[in-house]
Design a protein around this motif. Structure first.
Motif, PDB file in Angstrom:
ATOM      1  N   LEU A 184      -1.932  -1.792  10.588  1.00  0.00           N
ATOM      2  CA  LEU A 184      -1.368  -2.559   9.471  1.00  0.00           C
ATOM      3  C   LEU A 184      -2.351  -3.625   8.974  1.00  0.00           C
ATOM      4  N   GLN A 185      -3.018  -4.295   9.914  1.00  0.00           N
ATOM      5  CA  GLN A 185      -4.031  -5.279   9.525  1.00  0.00           C
ATOM      6  C   GLN A 185      -5.073  -4.629   8.618  1.00  0.00           C
ATOM      7  N   GLY A 186      -5.535  -3.461   9.037  1.00  0.00           N
ATOM      8  CA  GLY A 186      -6.552  -2.754   8.264  1.00  0.00           C
ATOM      9  C   GLY A 186      -6.083  -2.441   6.859  1.00  0.00           C
ATOM     10  N   GLU A 187      -4.873  -1.929   6.744  1.00  0.00           N
ATOM     11  CA  GLU A 187      -4.332  -1.591   5.421  1.00  0.00           C
ATOM     12  C   GLU A 187      -4.187  -2.826   4.538  1.00  0.00           C
ATOM     13  N   VAL A 188      -3.619  -3.889   5.106  1.00  0.00           N
ATOM     14  CA  VAL A 188      -3.390  -5.114   4.337  1.00  0.00           C
ATOM     15  C   VAL A 188      -4.710  -5.760   3.942  1.00  0.00           C
ATOM     16  N   LEU A 189      -5.628  -5.882   4.891  1.00  0.00           N
ATOM     17  CA  LEU A 189      -6.908  -6.540   4.603  1.00  0.00           C
ATOM     18  C   LEU A 189      -7.764  -5.728   3.645  1.00  0.00           C
ATOM     19  N   LEU A 190      -7.680  -4.407   3.733  1.00  0.00           N
ATOM     20  CA  LEU A 190      -8.412  -3.569   2.790  1.00  0.00           C
ATOM     21  C   LEU A 190      -7.886  -3.809   1.373  1.00  0.00           C
ATOM     22  N   HIS A 191      -6.581  -3.900   1.246  1.00  0.00           N
ATOM     23  CA  HIS A 191      -5.984  -4.154  -0.070  1.00  0.00           C
ATOM     24  C   HIS A 191      -6.366  -5.548  -0.583  1.00  0.00           C
ATOM     25  N   CYS A 192      -6.238  -6.571   0.263  1.00  0.00           N
ATOM     26  CA  CYS A 192      -6.480  -7.956  -0.157  1.00  0.00           C
ATOM     27  C   CYS A 192      -7.947  -8.247  -0.447  1.00  0.00           C
ATOM     28  N   ALA A 246     -10.876  -4.530   9.395  1.00  0.00           N
ATOM     29  CA  ALA A 246      -9.930  -5.608   9.701  1.00  0.00           C
ATOM     30  C   ALA A 246     -10.508  -6.540  10.758  1.00  0.00           C
ATOM     31  N   GLY A 247     -11.136  -5.982  11.771  1.00  0.00           N
ATOM     32  CA  GLY A 247     -11.740  -6.803  12.822  1.00  0.00           C
ATOM     33  C   GLY A 247     -12.812  -7.729  12.277  1.00  0.00           C
ATOM     34  N   ILE A 248     -13.621  -7.218  11.368  1.00  0.00           N
ATOM     35  CA  ILE A 248     -14.675  -8.043  10.766  1.00  0.00           C
ATOM     36  C   ILE A 248     -14.076  -9.120   9.873  1.00  0.00           C
ATOM     37  N   VAL A 249     -13.149  -8.738   9.018  1.00  0.00           N
ATOM     38  CA  VAL A 249     -12.561  -9.708   8.088  1.00  0.00           C
ATOM     39  C   VAL A 249     -11.822 -10.809   8.857  1.00  0.00           C
ATOM     40  N   LEU A 250     -11.147 -10.459   9.944  1.00  0.00           N
ATOM     41  CA  LEU A 250     -10.437 -11.466  10.726  1.00  0.00           C
ATOM     42  C   LEU A 250     -11.384 -12.458  11.394  1.00  0.00           C
TER      43      LEU A 250
END
Length: 155
Positions: free
Chosen positions: A59-67, A87-91
């Motif tokens: 879910l993190q990956g999907e949300v962060l990819l969108h945002c 997601a891991g990188i963006v977080l």
């Protein structure tokens, strides 16, 4: 009152106490207050990060990819990678704000969220990135430039 508003007011009270206690010059006090006013929205960023950490990696990956779609396509080494990896990188990225005239040094990936900067003679605006060469170990392969904030530059 919203919790973020309360937190901001407490922070401003602490800043005022600090400036008074150290008898900072008036012009410095004005610059500090402006900086804190301009960075007020970063408290929301912290709350959003906390929410994201409660999500599953998928879910993190999907949300962060969108945002973050506005800039992710500009980073070549992130192309065709797993959403959970992105997601891991963006977080791990942390918001920063540079005041007008600040130089931005370092070997990090920077993404312009708001404001304007200069890097290597190129104007940086929202969604643009620099520092993609951060992965290179040989210093002579990295860009020799530093960025300069033209106004309040949020990265």
């Amino acid at each position: 009152m919203k919790p973020a508003d309360t937190e901001f007011r407490i922070g401003m009270d602490n800043l005022n106490r600090f400036m008074k206690g150290y008898e900072l010059p008036l012009d410095m006090q004005l610059r500090l207050r402006e900086y804190f006013q301009r960075t007020r929205h970063l408290q929301t960023s912290g709350a959003n990060h906390h929410l994201l950490q409660k999500m599953s990696p998928k879910l993190q990956g999907e949300v962060l990819l969108h945002c973050n779609r506005a800039w992710l396509h500009r980073v070549t080494f992130l192309q065709d990678t797993d959403h959970e990896f992105i997601a891991g990188i963006v977080l791990k990225m942390a918001p920063m704000v540079f005041a007008p005239g600040d130089n931005v040094f370092g070997t990090s990936l920077y993404v312009v969220h708001r404001g304007l900067g200069l890097f290597g003679g190129k104007l940086l605006k929202q969604g643009m990135v620099w520092g993609e060469d951060m992965l290179l170990e040989a210093p002579h392969l990295r860009s020799p430039f530093c960025a300069r904030a033209l106004n309040y530059l949020e990265v």
